[in-house]
Design a protein around this motif. Structure first.
Motif, PDB file in Angstrom:
ATOM      1  N   LEU A  12      65.337 -83.355  62.160  1.00 46.02           N
ATOM      2  CA  LEU A  12      64.380 -82.315  61.777  1.00 46.02           C
ATOM      3  C   LEU A  12      63.815 -81.609  63.007  1.00 46.02           C
ATOM      4  N   ALA A  16      64.022 -77.697  63.616  1.00 42.89           N
ATOM      5  CA  ALA A  16      62.803 -76.910  63.802  1.00 42.89           C
ATOM      6  C   ALA A  16      62.849 -76.101  65.091  1.00 42.89           C
ATOM      7  N   PHE A  19      64.620 -72.714  65.322  1.00 39.33           N
ATOM      8  CA  PHE A  19      63.990 -71.467  64.883  1.00 39.33           C
ATOM      9  C   PHE A  19      63.456 -70.656  66.061  1.00 39.33           C
ATOM     10  N   SER A 154      63.632 -81.111  53.227  1.00 39.61           N
ATOM     11  CA  SER A 154      62.789 -80.721  54.362  1.00 39.61           C
ATOM     12  C   SER A 154      63.347 -79.493  55.070  1.00 39.61           C
ATOM     13  N   CYS A 155      64.656 -79.492  55.311  1.00 39.70           N
ATOM     14  CA  CYS A 155      65.254 -78.366  56.035  1.00 39.70           C
ATOM     15  C   CYS A 155      65.246 -77.089  55.209  1.00 39.70           C
ATOM     16  N   THR A 156      65.427 -77.216  53.896  1.00 34.63           N
ATOM     17  CA  THR A 156      65.365 -76.023  53.043  1.00 34.63           C
ATOM     18  C   THR A 156      63.968 -75.406  53.085  1.00 34.63           C
ATOM     19  N   LEU A 157      62.945 -76.246  52.940  1.00 40.73           N
ATOM     20  CA  LEU A 157      61.565 -75.740  53.001  1.00 40.73           C
ATOM     21  C   LEU A 157      61.251 -75.147  54.372  1.00 40.73           C
ATOM     22  N   MET A 158      61.675 -75.842  55.424  1.00 35.58           N
ATOM     23  CA  MET A 158      61.428 -75.344  56.780  1.00 35.58           C
ATOM     24  C   MET A 158      62.153 -74.037  57.016  1.00 35.58           C
ATOM     25  N   SER A 159      63.366 -73.913  56.463  1.00 35.20           N
ATOM     26  CA  SER A 159      64.138 -72.684  56.656  1.00 35.20           C
ATOM     27  C   SER A 159      63.467 -71.497  55.983  1.00 35.20           C
ATOM     28  N   LEU A 161      60.286 -71.180  54.982  1.00 39.13           N
ATOM     29  CA  LEU A 161      58.996 -70.891  55.602  1.00 39.13           C
ATOM     30  C   LEU A 161      59.154 -70.333  57.011  1.00 39.13           C
ATOM     31  N   GLY A 162      60.080 -70.902  57.782  1.00 41.38           N
ATOM     32  CA  GLY A 162      60.289 -70.433  59.152  1.00 41.38           C
ATOM     33  C   GLY A 162      60.740 -68.989  59.217  1.00 41.38           C
TER      34      GLY A 162
END
Length: 206
Positions: A12, A16, A19, A154-159, A161-162
């Motif tokens: 993760l 992160a 980005f 986690s990566c989908t949400l971070m992607s 949102l990022g």
């Protein structure tokens, strides 16, 4: 710390930090936000973020099955992932050496920007290598199901949102000016991080 949790957190972390490294997808979001406004930038960003989530699901599902059938496949994933991270480090150092005037952000054209963002991400061959590196870190041959699910969610949400953060922040001029002044230092720091991540991936659980 549990080994599976440590692997997940490292994966993760790599995702992160990615980005901060500006690539074609993020440049398209920045350019669209600057030229066409926040709404258009957000629409394009949603498409790119969703596309990244699809890549995550497909890669984790496919590579988990491969690792389960051939435990030694994790070694190949480590090698491919480490090579990709080295390439990212090289790209970051090269970008740090590039004058700001030679880094251009182009706006997306036409309508249906969400579909454009989705297409851009799903047809990007570099995304496959990116996910191989992440999964190579995050999933071991005996990793439980919760690790793969946590990685995808986690990566989908971070992607999503990022990419939305890029669309929103780069529709304001002060942020654009700050990034232009700091970009080369940021890229140099990323080069160091990706070099370290490549070393950790190549030697992890060896």
């Amino acid at each position: 710390m549990n080994a599976d949790l440590a692997s997940l957190l490292l994966a993760l972390g790599i995702f992160a930090v990615g980005f901060i490294s500006i690539g074609p997808n993020i440049l398209a979001i920045i350019g669209t936000s600057m030229e066409r406004g926040r709404k258009s930038g957000v629409e394009l960003a949603l498409g790119v973020g969703i596309g990244s989530g699809i890549w995550a699901s497909l890669t984790v599902a496919g590579l988990t099955a491969l690792i389960a059938a051939y435990a030694h496949a994790i070694t190949l994933l480590k090698i491919l992932g480490a090579l990709y991270l080295i390439w990212l480090a090289y790209k970051a150092f090269r970008s740090a050496a590039t004058p700001n005037g030679k880094v251009a952000a182009r706006s997306a054209k036409g309508n249906k920007l969400l579909l454009q963002g989705l297409t851009i991400q799903l047809t990007n061959p570099k995304a496959a290598l990116h996910w191989i590196a992440i999964v190579g870190v995050g999933l071991g041959p005996d990793a439980p199901l919760w690790v793969g699910l946590s990685l995808v969610i986690s990566c989908t949400l971070m992607s999503v949102l990022g990419h939305l953060v890029y669309a929103i922040t780069f529709s304001t001029q002060p942020v654009v000016e700050f990034y232009r002044q700091s970009r080369r230092w940021i890229e140099a720091g990323l080069g160091v991080f990706f070099s370290f991540a490549a070393y950790k991936l190549a030697t992890y659980r060896s």
